[in-house]
Write an enzyme that holds these catalytic residues in place. Structure first.
Site, mmCIF file in Angstrom:
data_model
loop_
_atom_site.group_PDB
_atom_site.id
_atom_site.type_symbol
_atom_site.label_atom_id
_atom_site.label_comp_id
_atom_site.label_asym_id
_atom_site.label_seq_id
_atom_site.Cartn_x
_atom_site.Cartn_y
_atom_site.Cartn_z
ATOM 1 N N LYS A 171 0.828 -1.416 -0.033
ATOM 2 C CA LYS A 171 -0.077 -0.035 0.108
ATOM 3 C C LYS A 171 0.914 1.337 0.147
ATOM 4 O O LYS A 171 1.869 1.145 0.296
ATOM 5 C CB LYS A 171 -0.898 0.054 1.304
ATOM 6 C CG LYS A 171 -1.971 -1.093 1.077
ATOM 7 C CD LYS A 171 -2.915 -1.155 2.334
ATOM 8 C CE LYS A 171 -3.824 -2.287 2.481
ATOM 9 N NZ LYS A 171 -4.798 -2.128 3.463
ATOM 10 N N HIS A 216 -2.217 -5.572 1.577
ATOM 11 C CA HIS A 216 -3.311 -6.120 1.598
ATOM 12 C C HIS A 216 -3.262 -7.433 1.022
ATOM 13 O O HIS A 216 -2.409 -7.790 0.306
ATOM 14 C CB HIS A 216 -4.277 -5.149 0.639
ATOM 15 C CG HIS A 216 -5.517 -5.903 0.167
ATOM 16 N ND1 HIS A 216 -6.570 -6.112 0.801
ATOM 17 C CD2 HIS A 216 -5.737 -6.792 -1.018
ATOM 18 C CE1 HIS A 216 -7.609 -6.718 0.347
ATOM 19 N NE2 HIS A 216 -7.066 -7.532 -0.801
ATOM 20 N N ARG A 230 2.253 -6.881 8.623
ATOM 21 C CA ARG A 230 1.498 -5.780 9.356
ATOM 22 C C ARG A 230 2.517 -5.512 10.559
ATOM 23 O O ARG A 230 2.519 -4.172 11.125
ATOM 24 C CB ARG A 230 0.342 -6.159 9.392
ATOM 25 C CG ARG A 230 -0.614 -6.075 8.321
ATOM 26 C CD ARG A 230 -1.754 -6.428 8.046
ATOM 27 N NE ARG A 230 -2.623 -6.049 6.855
ATOM 28 C CZ ARG A 230 -3.956 -6.598 6.498
ATOM 29 N NH1 ARG A 230 -4.608 -7.576 7.572
ATOM 30 N NH2 ARG A 230 -4.257 -6.008 5.475
ATOM 31 N N PHE A 244 -15.317 3.707 7.838
ATOM 32 C CA PHE A 244 -13.970 4.096 7.367
ATOM 33 C C PHE A 244 -13.767 3.963 5.724
ATOM 34 O O PHE A 244 -12.793 4.031 5.329
ATOM 35 C CB PHE A 244 -12.883 2.969 7.955
ATOM 36 C CG PHE A 244 -13.158 1.378 7.615
ATOM 37 C CD1 PHE A 244 -12.775 0.807 6.339
ATOM 38 C CD2 PHE A 244 -14.033 0.644 8.496
ATOM 39 C CE1 PHE A 244 -13.248 -0.225 5.967
ATOM 40 C CE2 PHE A 244 -14.393 -0.540 7.875
ATOM 41 C CZ PHE A 244 -13.811 -1.180 6.859
HETATM 42 P P1 CMP Z 1 -7.193 -4.508 3.731
HETATM 43 O O1 CMP Z 1 -6.752 -5.791 3.852
HETATM 44 O O2 CMP Z 1 -6.929 -3.632 2.459
HETATM 45 O O3 CMP Z 1 -8.918 -4.688 3.611
HETATM 46 C C1 CMP Z 1 -10.054 -3.523 3.833
HETATM 47 C C2 CMP Z 1 -9.261 -2.412 4.457
HETATM 48 O O4 CMP Z 1 -10.180 -1.590 5.112
HETATM 49 C C3 CMP Z 1 -8.259 -2.840 5.499
HETATM 50 O O5 CMP Z 1 -7.403 -3.722 5.071
HETATM 51 C C4 CMP Z 1 -7.891 -1.636 6.383
HETATM 52 O O6 CMP Z 1 -7.198 -1.036 5.758
HETATM 53 C C5 CMP Z 1 -9.562 -1.034 6.288
HETATM 54 N N1 CMP Z 1 -10.267 -1.141 7.382
HETATM 55 C C6 CMP Z 1 -10.813 -2.213 7.559
HETATM 56 N N2 CMP Z 1 -11.317 -2.183 8.929
HETATM 57 C C7 CMP Z 1 -10.964 -1.023 9.262
HETATM 58 C C8 CMP Z 1 -11.546 -0.207 10.455
HETATM 59 N N3 CMP Z 1 -12.234 -0.844 11.454
HETATM 60 N N4 CMP Z 1 -10.903 1.066 10.505
HETATM 61 C C9 CMP Z 1 -10.295 1.421 9.647
HETATM 62 N N5 CMP Z 1 -9.825 0.896 8.599
HETATM 63 C C10 CMP Z 1 -10.174 -0.399 8.447
#
Ligand code: CMP
Length: 143
Positions: A10, A116, A103, A58
């Site tokens: 990312k 991701h 992460r 979010f």
């Molecule tokens: P990702 O694996 O890219 O899939 C969806 C994304 O949404 C996740 O990683 C986070 O970056 C974001 N995300 C998921 N849950 C939350 C949350 N509760 N608050 C903020 N960002 C979130």
């Protein structure tokens, strides 16, 4: 059980120059990289990619963040790829992640979490088709 998953390095991780370290960790964990590119998502493409999160609190911040700079997109292959990559990745919140996960090492918080990975085989297939043309992956051109 599928053998492909999608990984995105990312914008925060690209900005902090973690691309090389993250790709090395992926190779060391025995994933085969069958597609790789650097790109910058448009808001339109990001909203297709994250359609499943539309309406969540979010969502708008997520779209702003993922379109804020270049990303590196990888198509990965390994037996049981989705689950295996999620183990290497760690949970959404880096503060809850185990030592050694991507992460934990490279993420900051739930929103800015460096990498991701697809969450199931069905979504892996969808995400790969959003990010790659079939002819951009090694397994279709006989390499
Ligand atoms: P990702 O694996 O890219 O899939 C969806 C994304 O949404 C996740 O990683 C986070 O970056 C974001 N995300 C998921 N849950 C939350 C949350 N509760 N608050 C903020 N960002 C979130």
């Amino acid at each position: 059980m599928g053998n492909k998953t999608l990984c995105i390095i990312k914008p925060d991780a690209v900005r902090k120059k973690y691309i090389g370290d993250i790709i090395k960790a992926i190779i060391d964990a025995n994933f085969e990289i069958i597609g790789l590119k650097m790109t910058k998502l448009t808001k339109e493409k990001a909203s297709v990619f994250y359609a499943v999160h539309k309406g969540k609190p979010f969502y708008n911040d997520l779209i702003e963040y993922i379109t804020s700079g270049p990303i590196v997109v990888l198509a990965l292959q390994k037996e049981n790829a989705v689950e295996e990559f999620r183990k290497l990745l760690g949970p959404t919140d880096p503060n809850e992640a185990s030592e050694g996960t991507l992460r934990k090492k490279y993420g900051e918080n739930k929103s800015i979490n460096a990498v991701h990975g697809s969450d199931c085989d069905e979504n892996a297939a969808i995400e790969l088709s959003i990010m790659f043309e079939k002819c951009e992956m090694m397994d279709c051109c006989g390499m």
